[in-house]
Motif scaffolding. Sequence first.
Motif, PDB file in Angstrom:
ATOM      1  N   ASN A  11       0.836  -1.200   0.000  1.00  0.00           N
ATOM      2  CA  ASN A  11       0.000   0.000   0.000  1.00  0.00           C
ATOM      3  C   ASN A  11       0.871   1.249   0.000  1.00  0.00           C
ATOM      4  OD1 ASN A  11       0.736  -0.867   2.698  1.00  0.00           O
ATOM      5  ND2 ASN A  11      -0.516   0.825   3.475  1.00  0.00           N
ATOM      6  N   ASN A  12       1.976   1.209   0.759  1.00  0.00           N
ATOM      7  CA  ASN A  12       2.864   2.379   0.843  1.00  0.00           C
ATOM      8  C   ASN A  12       3.651   2.581  -0.450  1.00  0.00           C
ATOM      9  OD1 ASN A  12       2.262   3.229   3.524  1.00  0.00           O
ATOM     10  ND2 ASN A  12       3.428   1.504   4.317  1.00  0.00           N
ATOM     11  N   THR A  13       4.157   1.494  -1.049  1.00  0.00           N
ATOM     12  CA  THR A  13       4.923   1.668  -2.284  1.00  0.00           C
ATOM     13  C   THR A  13       4.021   2.138  -3.428  1.00  0.00           C
ATOM     14  OG1 THR A  13       4.691  -0.721  -2.675  1.00  0.00           O
ATOM     15  CG2 THR A  13       6.770   0.049  -1.742  1.00  0.00           C
ATOM     16  N   MET A  14       2.769   1.679  -3.440  1.00  0.00           N
ATOM     17  CA  MET A  14       1.838   2.153  -4.475  1.00  0.00           C
ATOM     18  C   MET A  14       1.544   3.641  -4.303  1.00  0.00           C
ATOM     19  SD  MET A  14      -1.863   0.678  -5.703  1.00  0.00           S
ATOM     20  CE  MET A  14      -1.151  -0.231  -7.081  1.00  0.00           C
ATOM     21  N   ASP A  27       7.234   2.097 -12.109  1.00  0.00           N
ATOM     22  CA  ASP A  27       7.597   0.732 -11.728  1.00  0.00           C
ATOM     23  C   ASP A  27       7.263   0.429 -10.277  1.00  0.00           C
ATOM     24  OD1 ASP A  27       8.754  -0.780 -14.026  1.00  0.00           O
ATOM     25  OD2 ASP A  27       9.950   1.032 -14.191  1.00  0.00           O
ATOM     26  N   LEU A  28       7.257   1.429  -9.402  1.00  0.00           N
ATOM     27  CA  LEU A  28       6.749   1.211  -8.041  1.00  0.00           C
ATOM     28  C   LEU A  28       5.270   0.851  -8.103  1.00  0.00           C
ATOM     29  CD1 LEU A  28       8.300   3.976  -5.725  1.00  0.00           C
ATOM     30  CD2 LEU A  28       8.586   1.501  -5.534  1.00  0.00           C
ATOM     31  N   ASN A  29       4.519   1.578  -8.927  1.00  0.00           N
ATOM     32  CA  ASN A  29       3.085   1.352  -9.040  1.00  0.00           C
ATOM     33  C   ASN A  29       2.789  -0.015  -9.637  1.00  0.00           C
ATOM     34  OD1 ASN A  29       0.272   1.924 -10.567  1.00  0.00           O
ATOM     35  ND2 ASN A  29       0.474   3.265  -8.806  1.00  0.00           N
ATOM     36  N   LYS A  30       3.508  -0.375 -10.721  1.00  0.00           N
ATOM     37  CA  LYS A  30       3.271  -1.658 -11.380  1.00  0.00           C
ATOM     38  C   LYS A  30       3.652  -2.825 -10.476  1.00  0.00           C
ATOM     39  CE  LYS A  30       5.998  -3.050 -14.780  1.00  0.00           C
ATOM     40  NZ  LYS A  30       6.589  -3.166 -16.121  1.00  0.00           N
TER      41      LYS A  30
END
Length: 409
Positions: A75-78, A116-119
């Motif tokens: 959740n945090n990285t997204m 790339d964090l989101n993916k």
Amino acid sequence: MLSTLSPQLRQYMLVTANYWAFTLTDGALRMLVVLHFYSLGYSGLAIAMLFLFYEIFGVITNLVGGWLGARIGLNNTMNIGLLLQILALGMLLLPAQYLIVPWVMAAQALSGIAKDLNKMSAKSSIKLLVADDAQSTLFKWVAILTGSKNALKGIGFFLGGILLSLYGFSMAILLMLLMLAAVWLFSLWRLKADLGKSKTKPKFTELLSKSRAINVLSAARMLLFGARDVWFVIALPLTLASQFGWNHWAVGSFLALWVIGYGAVQSVAPLLSGSKASGTTTADSRLPDGSTLTLWALLLCAIPAAIAVALDQQWHSEYALLAGLLLFGAVFAVNSSLHSYMIVRYANSDGVSLDVGFYYMANAMGRLIGTVLSGWVYQVAGLTACLWISSGMLVTTVLVSLFLPKRSA
């Protein structure tokens, strides 16, 4: 209505919505930058180089991002990815005289990290939202997420062109920033805390995967995407413009439609590959395995070579190129969707982002290799040479895929 859905499905919908919103702005931003700098007189190759940092930082982000997601939660990285994209958009709101190439490259680097964090977060989350004994459901959800992302990226290309035409560069960027900021705030509020957080704190030395299956799959993925981008990213659009006389809008619109179609095929990959779209058993004989990936990579091998022969023989060159591109896109889309499912299937549930991040690092490395080769080989030897290199990389993909686990294992 949403309250009647299971918590897992609601989380999946929120993760997907985040991914969709991000992808829409990512595609639109790319088109905005391409068209804006094209209007300033930059060549196609020079514009492509603006995205070099985007790809380089994608390699780094996937490797480090997987470790970060296991430590602080997906959740945090997204949400960090969404925030970084907002900052990247903000960097492009400066007056035109300050939008020099190094500044735009830096903004694209930030956008590459964000993407790339989101993916990585979205793909890893699905593993945790689907039960281990529901592999058919997992394949279906991964296919829908992957396919819809690419379709929306194509729509983003159109959106970028429309916004630029209606509002100009700065206002278009501002509108996208405000939309993504609203998505980010909603995500902070509703996305489940500690999603994907490992029970143990993984060490930085654990970045590299220790799974043979994931290492082999990652090598195949790197070759697969390198084989696509070595002719698709730079060589193809420049050939359409210089050799066949297509104008800039025709090239952009065609590639946008190709990406949308590519995403649509990815979404129905479970049907095209003969896999079940429903069911709850991991022993289902119709679920894809290493043999499935090998077969579909083998089907892809001959397409770039056939296009190259047609161009060499000047056999209806333009039509052969376009027909070959459409066929390549359909078969490649199934390959990509199968790969996306297999990495989620192979990944360890505890600290899933470590495995997924390592895999998408290889994916980003393939894109980087393909992008650099596409510009250099096209400039030295033309599109046909790029196509032969693509076919050779795909043959190597088949050979690597032979070492993937088979169902009997």
